[in-house]
Design an enzyme around this catalytic site. Structure first.
Site, PDB file in Angstrom:
ATOM      1  NE  ARG A   1      -2.998   2.835   2.730  1.00 25.79           N
ATOM      2  CZ  ARG A   1      -3.127   3.610   3.809  1.00 25.79           C
ATOM      3  NH1 ARG A   1      -2.496   3.294   4.932  1.00 25.79           N
ATOM      4  NH2 ARG A   1      -3.872   4.687   3.772  1.00 25.79           N
TER       5      ARG A   1
ATOM      6  CG  HIS B   1      -9.877   6.964   2.799  1.00 27.34           C
ATOM      7  ND1 HIS B   1     -10.446   8.074   3.372  1.00 27.34           N
ATOM      8  CD2 HIS B   1      -9.035   6.454   3.732  1.00 27.34           C
ATOM      9  CE1 HIS B   1      -9.986   8.228   4.608  1.00 27.34           C
ATOM     10  NE2 HIS B   1      -9.129   7.244   4.843  1.00 27.34           N
TER      11      HIS B   1
ATOM     12  CD  GLU C   1      -8.274   0.557   2.875  1.00 22.95           C
ATOM     13  OE1 GLU C   1      -7.748   1.592   2.440  1.00 22.95           O
ATOM     14  OE2 GLU C   1      -8.447   0.328   4.095  1.00 22.95           O
TER      15      GLU C   1
END
Length: 396
Positions: free
Chosen positions: A87, A176, A381
């Site tokens: 990420r 996000h 996620e």
């Protein structure tokens, strides 16, 4: 055939990880190394029904990754790892989708570090360490900003001299994005619509919080901007304030730019308003017991949320559903009900019984009869990062 993806989310003092089978979409191992670079650094992990916490002898990011390798060996998962997904918070304008990591990608992530100084440097530590610890494995980066690269110019420009955009990248980026991508696709599935034909307004509510307008599967606006400070009231972030506040605090209080930045990012929001906590659960309990600061903080949080939900309806146009996700969005029936109450004249109403059920991992519809659909969806996620890495590595 190897089908497992190791997902790494590296923070300044933490390293969150998961091992996900890209074919079955099941998580075989999840965990968190926290308080890194401190004597109390520890590693907590869960595999099936087993949950354990152990101290880290080497409390650095590299030490945490080496400990993770030991866990993977112990669990028999190391030979099954096909790729690694990272990420990354800020990809600027350069990245519109996930990419395989090479030196050019690392250089671009470094270039964006000035826009996310608390996040990108930590991600780079995780990436470089993982490249050393897992030589030869394909590694991919998934960017929080990438999903919002479809925003039109009128949504992402600031009304400041264009030279600031051209020379310094001053524009709205949004965050996000990985969560919004997952939640909008899942909502489209639930509604039995192709993602590219579905439109939503979605609230991702946690310690960091934002709202996004998703029109026909693409982001067309969102509340966070150049940094994650813009928009909603958050756990410790102020969200929108009068820009004149900066000069006022400098002139009246003698504060430096860094001090003002710290104030608005770390000591404001729910914490600053309540004088008690940044945790929504604690504030709900305190407010119920009569704590005035907690009541004010929660009311401001919900009012600002409702205003931004209404504002994103302008960008999204007619929507298929209003979506709630994130730690608060998935678990606070009170916040959802209070925010939607401000939106009744827009055609939204909550069913109290359905709303009360949607907590602790339970998602579903929470709207009353006659209302525009309202859905609670548990975000994932890590799964999105795993699927992206698997596709780029040729696993899928």
């Amino acid at each position: 055939m190897k089908t497992c993806i190791l997902v790494i989310n590296c923070g300044s003092s933490s390293l969150k990880f998961a091992v996900i089978d890209a074919l079955t979409r099941q998580a075989h191992l999840t965990g968190l190394a926290e308080r890194l670079n401190d004597a109390s650094a520890s590693l907590t992990f869960r595999q099936g029904e087993t949950r354990d916490t152990r101290p880290l002898e080497d409390g650095t990011h590299a030490g945490a990754l080496h400990a993770l390798i030991g866990l993977l060996e112990q669990a028999g998962l190391l030979p099954q790892i096909a790729a690694i997904g990272h990420r990354v918070v800020h990809g600027g304008e350069h990245f519109q989708a996930s990419v395989l990591i090479d030196e050019a990608v690392i250089a671009q992530i470094e270039k964006c570090a000035k826009l996310a100084p608390l996040h990108n440097p930590a991600h780079l530590i995780g990436i470089r360490t993982a490249l050393e610890c897992f030589p030869g494995l394909p590694q991919a980066a998934t960017f929080d900003t990438a999903f919002h690269q479809t925003m039109p110019e009128h949504a992402y420009y600031y009304a400041v001299p264009m030279a600031l955009y051209r020379e310094h990248g001053v524009r709205r980026y949004g965050f996000h994005g990985t969560s919004y991508r997952y939640v909008s696709q899942e909502a489209a599935r639930i509604l039995d619509k192709p993602p590219q034909e579905a439109s939503f307004v979605c609230a991702h509510l946690g310690n960091g919080a934002s709202v996004a307008a998703i029109r026909q599967g693409k982001s067309v606006d969102t509340t966070m901007g150049l940094t994650p400070l813009e928009g909603l009231v958050m756990g410790t972030r102020s969200g929108d304030v009068d820009p004149g506040l900066f000069g006022h605090l400098a002139n009246e209080c003698g504060m430096t730019a860094q001090e003002i930045n710290d104030l608005l990012n770390k000591r404001s929001g729910l914490l600053g308003l309540s004088g008690l906590s940044s945790d929504c659960r604690e504030l709900e309990q305190a407010a119920a017991e009569g704590h005035e600061g907690a009541r004010i903080a929660l009311e401001k949080f919900c009012y600002r949320l409702a205003k931004h939900l209404a504002g994103q309806l302008v960008a999204a146009g007619p929507i298929d559903a209003l979506l709630f996700t994130g730690g608060i969005g998935e678990n606070s029936a009170w916040v959802r009900a209070r925010a939607v109450a401000w939106l009744e004249h827009f055609g939204f109403r909550v069913d109290a019984s359905a709303n009360a059920v949607c907590v602790r991992g339970q998602g579903g519809f929470i709207h009353a009869e006659g209302s525009t659909p309202i859905l609670v969806i548990n975000t994932n996620e890590e799964l999105m990062i795993a699927l992206d890495a698997a596709a780029l590595a040729g696993v899928l």
